[in-house]
Design an enzyme around this catalytic site. Sequence first.
Site, PDB file in Angstrom:
ATOM      1  N   LYS A 129       0.641  -1.485   0.243  1.00  0.00           N
ATOM      2  CA  LYS A 129      -0.252   0.250   0.065  1.00  0.00           C
ATOM      3  C   LYS A 129       0.460   0.881  -0.229  1.00  0.00           C
ATOM      4  O   LYS A 129       0.068   2.177  -0.156  1.00  0.00           O
ATOM      5  CB  LYS A 129      -0.794   0.611   1.311  1.00  0.00           C
ATOM      6  CG  LYS A 129      -1.778  -0.642   1.307  1.00  0.00           C
ATOM      7  CD  LYS A 129      -2.056  -1.027   3.013  1.00  0.00           C
ATOM      8  CE  LYS A 129      -3.118  -2.326   3.089  1.00  0.00           C
ATOM      9  NZ  LYS A 129      -3.355  -2.407   4.854  1.00  0.00           N
ATOM     10  N   GLY A 130       2.041   1.504   0.555  1.00  0.00           N
ATOM     11  CA  GLY A 130       3.110   2.387   0.458  1.00  0.00           C
ATOM     12  C   GLY A 130       2.633   3.315  -0.425  1.00  0.00           C
ATOM     13  O   GLY A 130       3.614   4.581  -0.324  1.00  0.00           O
TER      14      GLY A 130
ATOM     15  N   GLU B  83       7.551   2.319  -5.754  1.00  0.00           N
ATOM     16  CA  GLU B  83       8.097   2.146  -4.680  1.00  0.00           C
ATOM     17  C   GLU B  83       7.812   2.862  -4.293  1.00  0.00           C
ATOM     18  O   GLU B  83       8.529   3.986  -4.232  1.00  0.00           O
ATOM     19  CB  GLU B  83       9.194   0.912  -4.228  1.00  0.00           C
ATOM     20  CG  GLU B  83       8.704  -0.070  -4.575  1.00  0.00           C
ATOM     21  CD  GLU B  83       7.965  -0.869  -3.286  1.00  0.00           C
ATOM     22  OE1 GLU B  83       7.783  -0.654  -2.380  1.00  0.00           O
ATOM     23  OE2 GLU B  83       8.413  -2.152  -3.423  1.00  0.00           O
ATOM     24  N   ASP B  84       7.746   3.127  -2.422  1.00  0.00           N
ATOM     25  CA  ASP B  84       7.628   4.295  -1.755  1.00  0.00           C
ATOM     26  C   ASP B  84       9.104   3.818  -0.754  1.00  0.00           C
ATOM     27  O   ASP B  84      10.313   5.363  -0.800  1.00  0.00           O
ATOM     28  CB  ASP B  84       6.544   4.359  -0.623  1.00  0.00           C
ATOM     29  CG  ASP B  84       6.559   2.736   0.451  1.00  0.00           C
ATOM     30  OD1 ASP B  84       7.064   1.748  -0.467  1.00  0.00           O
ATOM     31  OD2 ASP B  84       5.709   2.290   1.472  1.00  0.00           O
TER      32      ASP B  84
ATOM     33  N   ASP C 182      14.565  -0.907   0.839  1.00  0.00           N
ATOM     34  CA  ASP C 182      14.784  -0.955   2.397  1.00  0.00           C
ATOM     35  C   ASP C 182      16.014  -2.721   2.005  1.00  0.00           C
ATOM     36  O   ASP C 182      17.171  -2.220   1.457  1.00  0.00           O
ATOM     37  CB  ASP C 182      14.311  -2.011   3.186  1.00  0.00           C
ATOM     38  CG  ASP C 182      14.449  -1.741   4.106  1.00  0.00           C
ATOM     39  OD1 ASP C 182      15.962  -2.006   4.452  1.00  0.00           O
ATOM     40  OD2 ASP C 182      13.610  -1.533   5.777  1.00  0.00           O
TER      41      ASP C 182
ATOM     42  N   LYS D  74      17.645   3.363   1.835  1.00  0.00           N
ATOM     43  CA  LYS D  74      17.686   2.802   2.566  1.00  0.00           C
ATOM     44  C   LYS D  74      18.817   1.373   2.148  1.00  0.00           C
ATOM     45  O   LYS D  74      19.155   0.571   2.823  1.00  0.00           O
ATOM     46  CB  LYS D  74      17.011   2.479   3.593  1.00  0.00           C
ATOM     47  CG  LYS D  74      16.877   2.361   5.453  1.00  0.00           C
ATOM     48  CD  LYS D  74      16.549   1.889   5.744  1.00  0.00           C
ATOM     49  CE  LYS D  74      15.140   2.894   6.613  1.00  0.00           C
ATOM     50  NZ  LYS D  74      14.130   1.818   7.342  1.00  0.00           N
TER      51      LYS D  74
ATOM     52  N   PHE E 141      14.239   4.153  11.734  1.00  0.00           N
ATOM     53  CA  PHE E 141      12.294   3.519  10.862  1.00  0.00           C
ATOM     54  C   PHE E 141      11.564   4.777  10.763  1.00  0.00           C
ATOM     55  O   PHE E 141      11.325   5.882  11.874  1.00  0.00           O
ATOM     56  CB  PHE E 141      11.615   2.936  12.502  1.00  0.00           C
ATOM     57  CG  PHE E 141      10.092   1.878  12.089  1.00  0.00           C
ATOM     58  CD1 PHE E 141      10.144   0.838  11.954  1.00  0.00           C
ATOM     59  CD2 PHE E 141       9.018   2.449  11.345  1.00  0.00           C
ATOM     60  CE1 PHE E 141       9.434  -0.066  10.931  1.00  0.00           C
ATOM     61  CE2 PHE E 141       7.994   1.586  10.962  1.00  0.00           C
ATOM     62  CZ  PHE E 141       8.610   0.413  10.987  1.00  0.00           C
TER      63      PHE E 141
ATOM     64  N   ASP F  74       4.093   2.962   6.632  1.00  0.00           N
ATOM     65  CA  ASP F  74       3.220   3.015   7.781  1.00  0.00           C
ATOM     66  C   ASP F  74       4.209   2.111   9.368  1.00  0.00           C
ATOM     67  O   ASP F  74       5.400   1.363   9.466  1.00  0.00           O
ATOM     68  CB  ASP F  74       2.201   1.146   7.856  1.00  0.00           C
ATOM     69  CG  ASP F  74       2.929   0.869   8.078  1.00  0.00           C
ATOM     70  OD1 ASP F  74       3.571   0.329   7.037  1.00  0.00           O
ATOM     71  OD2 ASP F  74       2.008  -0.533   8.313  1.00  0.00           O
TER      72      ASP F  74
ATOM     73  N   ARG G 155       0.683   6.660   7.446  1.00  0.00           N
ATOM     74  CA  ARG G 155       0.537   6.347   5.729  1.00  0.00           C
ATOM     75  C   ARG G 155       0.084   8.128   5.964  1.00  0.00           C
ATOM     76  O   ARG G 155       0.481   8.514   4.631  1.00  0.00           O
ATOM     77  CB  ARG G 155      -0.119   6.069   5.479  1.00  0.00           C
ATOM     78  CG  ARG G 155       0.148   4.119   5.894  1.00  0.00           C
ATOM     79  CD  ARG G 155      -0.526   3.528   4.853  1.00  0.00           C
ATOM     80  NE  ARG G 155      -0.501   1.393   4.685  1.00  0.00           N
ATOM     81  CZ  ARG G 155       0.490   0.718   4.796  1.00  0.00           C
ATOM     82  NH1 ARG G 155       1.083   1.080   4.118  1.00  0.00           N
ATOM     83  NH2 ARG G 155       0.153  -0.086   5.447  1.00  0.00           N
TER      84      ARG G 155
HETATM   85  C1  PRP Z   1       7.468  -1.908   2.177  1.00  0.00           C
HETATM   86  C2  PRP Z   1       7.745  -0.969   0.953  1.00  0.00           C
HETATM   87  C3  PRP Z   1       8.505  -2.071   0.354  1.00  0.00           C
HETATM   88  C4  PRP Z   1       9.040  -2.932   0.197  1.00  0.00           C
HETATM   89  C5  PRP Z   1      10.571  -2.679   1.255  1.00  0.00           C
HETATM   90  O1  PRP Z   1       6.326  -2.609   2.003  1.00  0.00           O
HETATM   91  O2  PRP Z   1       6.758  -0.332   0.281  1.00  0.00           O
HETATM   92  O3  PRP Z   1       8.010  -3.049  -0.750  1.00  0.00           O
HETATM   93  O4  PRP Z   1       8.721  -2.958   2.312  1.00  0.00           O
HETATM   94  O5  PRP Z   1      11.359  -3.434   1.510  1.00  0.00           O
HETATM   95  P1  PRP Z   1      12.616  -4.390   0.827  1.00  0.00           P
HETATM   96  O6  PRP Z   1      13.569  -3.683   0.393  1.00  0.00           O
HETATM   97  O7  PRP Z   1      13.114  -5.088   3.099  1.00  0.00           O
HETATM   98  O8  PRP Z   1      11.729  -5.777   0.515  1.00  0.00           O
HETATM   99  P2  PRP Z   1       5.480  -2.985   2.885  1.00  0.00           P
HETATM  100  O9  PRP Z   1       6.357  -4.900   3.278  1.00  0.00           O
HETATM  101  O10 PRP Z   1       5.917  -2.710   4.296  1.00  0.00           O
HETATM  102  O11 PRP Z   1       4.359  -3.262   2.857  1.00  0.00           O
HETATM  103  P3  PRP Z   1       2.868  -1.873   2.812  1.00  0.00           P
HETATM  104  O12 PRP Z   1       3.903  -0.972   2.055  1.00  0.00           O
HETATM  105  O13 PRP Z   1       1.641  -1.982   2.747  1.00  0.00           O
HETATM  106  O14 PRP Z   1       3.531  -0.951   4.341  1.00  0.00           O
END
Ligand code: PRP
Length: 176
Positions: A39-40, A95-96, A99, A127, A148, A155, A161
């Site tokens: 969703k991000g 993507e938001d 990580d 990140k 964080f 979120d 969010r």
């Molecule tokens: C977050 C973000 C990426 C992912 C990145 O999504 O939107 O999709 O984590 O992390 P990574 O590089 O370690 O894989 P999340 O799973 O938190 O879902 P959301 O967007 O619904 O909050």
Amino acid sequence: MEGNVLITAEEIERRVKELAEEISRDYQDKEPLLVCVLKGGVIFLADLVRHLTIPVNMDFMAVSSYGQSTVTSGQVRILKDLDTSIEGRHVLLVEDIVDTGLTLSYLCDILLARDPASLKVCTLLDKAARRRVKVPVDYVGFEVPNVFLVGYGLDYRERYRELPYIARLEAEPEEE
Ligand code: PRP
């Protein structure tokens, strides 16, 4: 949360406009398909497309990697797939945050297997210190430190969010 703002709404707006200009130039006459990861990514996508000067299509994917946890499990599950075929299309994944890179790496593998004309990645936040797998990121809004973050789509347990800025969560969550 206001006291812990890392990137203000104004800074985000300025950078999103710049990214939109760059993308509009690069995808002139290509009518790309912007794939948003829910969703991000939805807040970023919504702002980004309104600054584009080229026609685009949009589609959405939902994957689950973290669940309720704040640390990645390394396991990615498709909760919602694309509605349309991407074969022969110029795809831009939006993507938001990137990580560990595990989500993106998995998504890129899946999408590349579907034979798009091209696949590029645009993330608002990078990140890089947390990266566990090498993933190509073509457009980056901001490099961020390993803390964080919440707001502008990000979120903590489904909260924050809606904040128009990006802030550091006051108390770092315990690893679950
Ligand atoms: C977050 C973000 C990426 C992912 C990145 O999504 O939107 O999709 O984590 O992390 P990574 O590089 O370690 O894989 P999340 O799973 O938190 O879902 P959301 O967007 O619904 O909050």
